[in-house]
Design a protein around this motif. Structure first.
Motif, mmCIF file in Angstrom:
data_model
loop_
_atom_site.group_PDB
_atom_site.id
_atom_site.type_symbol
_atom_site.label_atom_id
_atom_site.label_comp_id
_atom_site.label_asym_id
_atom_site.label_seq_id
_atom_site.Cartn_x
_atom_site.Cartn_y
_atom_site.Cartn_z
ATOM 1 N N PRO A 59 0.823 -1.216 0.000
ATOM 2 C CA PRO A 59 0.000 0.000 0.000
ATOM 3 C C PRO A 59 0.853 1.261 0.000
ATOM 4 C CG PRO A 59 -0.803 -1.577 1.616
ATOM 5 C CD PRO A 59 0.512 -2.099 1.139
ATOM 6 N N GLY A 60 0.357 2.281 -0.657
ATOM 7 C CA GLY A 60 1.093 3.542 -0.691
ATOM 8 C C GLY A 60 1.038 4.286 0.632
ATOM 9 N N LYS A 61 -0.070 4.115 1.363
ATOM 10 C CA LYS A 61 -0.227 4.755 2.673
ATOM 11 C C LYS A 61 -0.673 3.694 3.668
ATOM 12 C CE LYS A 61 -3.230 7.845 1.293
ATOM 13 N NZ LYS A 61 -4.161 9.005 1.327
ATOM 14 N N ILE A 62 -0.026 3.685 4.828
ATOM 15 C CA ILE A 62 -0.341 2.706 5.865
ATOM 16 C C ILE A 62 -0.623 3.429 7.183
ATOM 17 C CG2 ILE A 62 0.518 0.756 7.228
ATOM 18 C CD1 ILE A 62 2.178 -0.084 4.843
ATOM 19 N N GLY A 63 -1.712 3.053 7.819
ATOM 20 C CA GLY A 63 -2.009 3.518 9.166
ATOM 21 C C GLY A 63 -1.751 2.380 10.135
ATOM 22 N N VAL A 64 -0.902 2.600 11.115
ATOM 23 C CA VAL A 64 -0.478 1.537 12.025
ATOM 24 C C VAL A 64 -1.187 1.671 13.366
ATOM 25 C CG1 VAL A 64 1.464 0.475 13.238
ATOM 26 C CG2 VAL A 64 1.786 1.371 10.920
ATOM 27 N N ILE A 65 -1.851 0.594 13.787
ATOM 28 C CA ILE A 65 -2.431 0.514 15.127
ATOM 29 C C ILE A 65 -1.394 -0.171 16.008
ATOM 30 C CG2 ILE A 65 -4.266 -0.463 16.546
ATOM 31 C CD1 ILE A 65 -4.844 0.212 12.847
ATOM 32 N N VAL A 66 -0.886 0.555 16.982
ATOM 33 C CA VAL A 66 0.267 0.078 17.746
ATOM 34 C C VAL A 66 -0.179 -0.894 18.839
ATOM 35 C CG1 VAL A 66 2.284 0.727 19.107
ATOM 36 C CG2 VAL A 66 1.500 2.214 17.254
ATOM 37 N N ASP A 67 -0.017 -2.182 18.569
ATOM 38 C CA ASP A 67 -0.254 -3.213 19.589
ATOM 39 C C ASP A 67 1.065 -3.762 20.112
ATOM 40 O OD1 ASP A 67 0.401 -4.450 17.157
ATOM 41 O OD2 ASP A 67 -0.717 -6.264 17.655
ATOM 42 N N ASP A 68 2.161 -3.427 19.433
ATOM 43 C CA ASP A 68 3.506 -3.849 19.831
ATOM 44 C C ASP A 68 4.439 -2.660 19.725
ATOM 45 O OD1 ASP A 68 5.998 -4.900 20.233
ATOM 46 O OD2 ASP A 68 5.898 -6.373 18.600
ATOM 47 N N PRO A 69 4.765 -2.011 20.850
ATOM 48 C CA PRO A 69 5.592 -0.797 20.810
ATOM 49 C C PRO A 69 7.014 -1.050 20.323
ATOM 50 C CG PRO A 69 5.306 -1.536 23.069
ATOM 51 C CD PRO A 69 4.406 -2.387 22.227
ATOM 52 N N LEU A 70 7.435 -2.314 20.257
ATOM 53 C CA LEU A 70 8.794 -2.631 19.814
ATOM 54 C C LEU A 70 8.864 -2.973 18.333
ATOM 55 C CD1 LEU A 70 9.984 -4.822 22.836
ATOM 56 C CD2 LEU A 70 10.276 -2.357 22.472
ATOM 57 N N ALA A 71 7.720 -3.020 17.671
ATOM 58 C CA ALA A 71 7.709 -3.378 16.255
ATOM 59 C C ALA A 71 8.328 -2.277 15.406
ATOM 60 C CB ALA A 71 6.283 -3.652 15.794
ATOM 61 N N ASP A 72 8.931 -2.661 14.300
ATOM 62 C CA ASP A 72 9.454 -1.699 13.335
ATOM 63 C C ASP A 72 8.281 -1.141 12.543
ATOM 64 O OD1 ASP A 72 10.719 -0.239 11.405
ATOM 65 O OD2 ASP A 72 11.843 -1.910 10.521
ATOM 66 N N LEU A 73 7.972 0.135 12.743
ATOM 67 C CA LEU A 73 6.787 0.727 12.124
ATOM 68 C C LEU A 73 7.034 1.200 10.703
ATOM 69 C CD1 LEU A 73 5.349 2.836 15.090
ATOM 70 C CD2 LEU A 73 5.018 0.419 14.558
ATOM 71 N N ASP A 75 7.609 3.602 7.781
ATOM 72 C CA ASP A 75 7.302 5.016 7.558
ATOM 73 C C ASP A 75 5.792 5.169 7.341
ATOM 74 O OD1 ASP A 75 7.564 7.723 7.086
ATOM 75 O OD2 ASP A 75 8.029 7.455 4.953
ATOM 76 N N PRO A 76 4.999 5.021 8.403
ATOM 77 C CA PRO A 76 3.545 5.052 8.237
ATOM 78 C C PRO A 76 3.011 6.457 8.001
ATOM 79 C CG PRO A 76 4.079 4.900 10.551
ATOM 80 C CD PRO A 76 5.387 4.823 9.810
ATOM 81 N N ASP A 77 1.775 6.503 7.506
ATOM 82 C CA ASP A 77 1.076 7.768 7.309
ATOM 83 C C ASP A 77 0.499 8.253 8.634
ATOM 84 O OD1 ASP A 77 0.079 9.806 5.534
ATOM 85 O OD2 ASP A 77 -1.910 8.919 5.748
ATOM 86 N N PHE A 78 -0.168 7.355 9.356
ATOM 87 C CA PHE A 78 -0.745 7.608 10.675
ATOM 88 C C PHE A 78 -0.267 6.522 11.630
ATOM 89 C CE2 PHE A 78 -5.082 9.657 9.310
ATOM 90 C CZ PHE A 78 -4.401 10.775 8.857
ATOM 91 N N ILE A 79 -0.234 6.832 12.924
ATOM 92 C CA ILE A 79 -0.155 5.791 13.940
ATOM 93 C C ILE A 79 -1.271 6.031 14.946
ATOM 94 C CG2 ILE A 79 2.321 5.340 13.711
ATOM 95 C CD1 ILE A 79 2.768 6.922 16.265
ATOM 96 N N ARG A 93 1.647 11.109 11.786
ATOM 97 C CA ARG A 93 0.594 11.770 12.546
ATOM 98 C C ARG A 93 0.026 10.798 13.574
ATOM 99 N NH1 ARG A 93 -4.597 15.075 10.003
ATOM 100 N NH2 ARG A 93 -5.149 16.175 11.930
ATOM 101 N N LEU A 94 -0.192 11.274 14.797
ATOM 102 C CA LEU A 94 -0.597 10.423 15.906
ATOM 103 C C LEU A 94 -2.063 10.645 16.274
ATOM 104 C CD1 LEU A 94 0.013 8.569 18.414
ATOM 105 C CD2 LEU A 94 0.679 10.682 19.608
ATOM 106 N N PHE A 95 -2.774 9.531 16.535
ATOM 107 C CA PHE A 95 -4.130 9.581 17.067
ATOM 108 C C PHE A 95 -4.187 8.691 18.301
ATOM 109 C CE2 PHE A 95 -4.617 10.967 12.761
ATOM 110 C CZ PHE A 95 -5.580 11.957 12.843
ATOM 111 N N VAL A 96 -4.667 9.250 19.408
ATOM 112 C CA VAL A 96 -4.718 8.546 20.687
ATOM 113 C C VAL A 96 -6.154 8.108 20.949
ATOM 114 C CG1 VAL A 96 -4.307 8.701 23.166
ATOM 115 C CG2 VAL A 96 -2.808 9.936 21.562
ATOM 116 N N GLU A 97 -6.356 6.803 21.112
ATOM 117 C CA GLU A 97 -7.703 6.281 21.341
ATOM 118 C C GLU A 97 -8.127 6.525 22.785
ATOM 119 O OE1 GLU A 97 -10.110 2.050 21.470
ATOM 120 O OE2 GLU A 97 -8.375 2.223 20.127
ATOM 121 N N VAL A 98 -9.283 7.169 22.948
ATOM 122 C CA VAL A 98 -9.838 7.440 24.275
ATOM 123 C C VAL A 98 -11.327 7.097 24.261
ATOM 124 C CG1 VAL A 98 -8.193 9.293 24.747
ATOM 125 C CG2 VAL A 98 -10.411 9.851 23.745
#
Length: 249
Positions: A59-73, A75-79, A93-98
């Protein structure tokens, strides 16, 4: 294209209830990219722990949902990360789930910042159980908080259809992404988002969407950035049936 709907839907094909195998999810994503619908963001959502499974076509753009803080992310579009979890150092760009309940204690980070500038929030609008669905009152409180504090947000889970509807399988009312858009517009312009979130009047909601001035639509989308959907076809189908996009959108 009404700017309310441009680049609205993130590709969450890996996630329930669709839960496509990685190869199938990538193939569908590539087909969507080839079609080029303006409603889709063409951003592929993936858990950090599964990034290593991604193969060509990448994919040209990837949004990563961080379930593993040690994973190699990469160059994502969003996390996207849950409130209270470690935030990876990245320029994305960061989005914090609340949740709505967590807003009461979040004044100190009402304007969270990150390497890429101001972070946004993320709201979960559904899930596999009845308990996973926030009430309209909770969603209204979340939207109002974001609108008053100038915080952009994303939404996820349960938003496959445009208009609020009853799910007989789970015995719960599912939120509609058109309701969410118009509720955000209302909150930004001194209105009450709750009646809009509760509305099941599809024709009325469609007329309201058409009536939103272009500049107000753009402002609405600066606040509601996008929403994830495990189906990329259903949101388009709903918008076409409501007469809000053409067949070629």
């Amino acid at each position: 294209m009404n700017p309310l709907f441009a680049a609205l839907v993130d590709d969450a094909g890996l996630f329930p209830p669709t839960s496509l195998p990685m190869a199938d999810a990538l193939a569908r994503h590539e087909a969507d990219r080839a079609t080029g619908s303006e409603v889709l963001t063409h951003r592929f959502l993936c858990l950090a722990s599964r990034l290593h499974e991604i193969t060509a076509p990448r994919p040209g753009k990837i949004g990563v949902i961080v379930d593993d803080p040690l994973a190699d992310l990469g160059d994502p579009d969003f996390i996207e990360v849950r409130l209270g979890k470690p935030v990876p150092r990245t320029g994305a760009r960061l989005f914090v789930e609340v949740t709505a309940d967590e807003l009461d204690g979040i004044d100190a980070v009402a304007h969270p910042h990150h390497d890429h500038g101001q972070a946004g929030f993320k709201i979960r609008c559904g899930g596999p159980t009845r308990e996973a669905f926030p009430s309209p009152e909770e969603v209204a409180r979340f939207i109002t908080f974001c609108a008053r504090n100038g915080i952009p947000f994303k939404a996820t889970a349960g938003l496959h259809h445009a208009v609020r509807h009853y799910d007989t399988t789970l015995g719960v009312w599912r939120h509609g992404f058109l309701n969410l858009l118009l509720a955000t517009h209302a909150a930004l312009h001194g209105g009450d988002p709750l009646p809009i979130l509760e509305s099941v009047d599809a024709d009325g909601l469609a007329r309201a969407a058409v009536a939103v001035p272009r500049e107000e639509a753009l402002k609405t989308r600066e606040t509601l950035v996008s929403h994830g959907s495990c189906s990329t076809a259903q949101p388009l189908k709903d918008l076409r049936e409501l007469g809000l996009i053409g067949e070629d959108a």
